[in-house]
Design an enzyme around this catalytic site. Structure first.
Site, PDB file in Angstrom:
ATOM      1  N   GLY A   1       0.811  -1.207   0.000  1.00  0.00           N
ATOM      2  CA  GLY A   1       0.000   0.000   0.000  1.00  0.00           C
ATOM      3  C   GLY A   1       0.843   1.255   0.000  1.00  0.00           C
ATOM      4  O   GLY A   1       2.027   1.233   0.357  1.00  0.00           O
TER       5      GLY A   1
ATOM      6  N   CYS B   1       6.837   0.084   7.320  1.00  0.00           N
ATOM      7  CA  CYS B   1       6.360   1.170   6.471  1.00  0.00           C
ATOM      8  C   CYS B   1       7.542   1.763   5.710  1.00  0.00           C
ATOM      9  O   CYS B   1       8.599   1.985   6.294  1.00  0.00           O
ATOM     10  CB  CYS B   1       5.717   2.238   7.365  1.00  0.00           C
ATOM     11  SG  CYS B   1       5.122   3.671   6.467  1.00  0.00           S
ATOM     12  N   LEU B   2       7.341   2.023   4.429  1.00  0.00           N
ATOM     13  CA  LEU B   2       8.402   2.632   3.607  1.00  0.00           C
ATOM     14  C   LEU B   2       8.851   3.970   4.176  1.00  0.00           C
ATOM     15  O   LEU B   2       9.985   4.384   3.956  1.00  0.00           O
ATOM     16  CB  LEU B   2       7.899   2.884   2.177  1.00  0.00           C
ATOM     17  CG  LEU B   2       7.722   1.713   1.227  1.00  0.00           C
ATOM     18  CD1 LEU B   2       7.197   2.226  -0.097  1.00  0.00           C
ATOM     19  CD2 LEU B   2       9.025   0.961   1.028  1.00  0.00           C
TER      20      LEU B   2
ATOM     21  N   HIS C   1      -3.667   0.694   7.928  1.00  0.00           N
ATOM     22  CA  HIS C   1      -2.350   1.349   7.819  1.00  0.00           C
ATOM     23  C   HIS C   1      -2.414   2.567   6.896  1.00  0.00           C
ATOM     24  O   HIS C   1      -1.937   3.652   7.238  1.00  0.00           O
ATOM     25  CB  HIS C   1      -1.326   0.327   7.313  1.00  0.00           C
ATOM     26  CG  HIS C   1       0.073   0.836   7.197  1.00  0.00           C
ATOM     27  ND1 HIS C   1       1.107   0.380   7.985  1.00  0.00           N
ATOM     28  CD2 HIS C   1       0.629   1.774   6.383  1.00  0.00           C
ATOM     29  CE1 HIS C   1       2.233   1.021   7.665  1.00  0.00           C
ATOM     30  NE2 HIS C   1       1.964   1.867   6.682  1.00  0.00           N
TER      31      HIS C   1
HETATM   32 NI    NI Z   1       3.146   3.147   5.528  1.00  0.00          NI
END
Ligand code: NI
Length: 160
Positions: A46, A89-90, A131
């Site tokens: 995502g 998370c990126l 998220h």
């Molecule tokens: Ni994220």
């Protein structure tokens, strides 16, 4: 179509409450295409618009083996159950944490044509919905971590 740079902490755009999308014009359509390219380039599940520096309520999600879902102005309308899981998370590179998420998440949103859609997510989709919608409210998964020993320093793992 372009792969955009991922904003990481402490970039303030990640902490802003993103604005509603009022009009799905050409610039928003291009932004969605670029977000999908960026999602694929990072092999992520995502991506939310604030992560590429745009404070708008747009998220894209692709659960492996499924089609990309584009969510405009998404809203969680129901959550059910609770489970503990691993998350990353990126925008928070180098970490992995353990948090609680809902078992089932129901969301109302618009698709990229502006049509109202309703989604019911379980498993990875439920996690991704929570998220990414969190991102639109300036919330990161690390905010859900209950104690410091639940956050681990690791090589970046799969982005939600
Ligand atoms: Ni994220």
């Amino acid at each position: 179509m372009a792969v955009l740079r991922i904003r990481t902490l402490p970039d303030p755009v990640l902490r802003q409450k993103a604005k509603r999308v009022a009009k799905l014009d050409d610039s928003v359509q291009k932004l969605i295409d670029d977000m999908i390219d960026t999602l694929h380039a990072n092999s992520a599940v995502g991506l939310a618009a604030p992560q590429i520096g745009v404070s708008l309520r747009i998220a894209v999600i692709e659960v492996p083996g499924e089609e990309v879902i584009t969510l405009i102005n998404p809203l969680v309308i129901k959550r059910k159950g609770e489970r503990v899981l691993g998350e990353a998370c990126l925008s928070v590179p180098g970490y992995h944490g353990e948090i609680k998420r809902s078992l089932i998440v129901k969301v109302k949103a618009q698709d990229r044509q502006g049509k109202e859609i309703r989604l019911k997510g379980e498993e990875l989709l439920a996690q991704a919905l929570e998220h990414e919608i969190d991102h639109l409210n300036g919330t990161l998964y690390i905010d859900h971590i209950e104690s410091p020993e639940k956050l681990f320093k690791v090589e970046p793992v799969q982005e939600m």
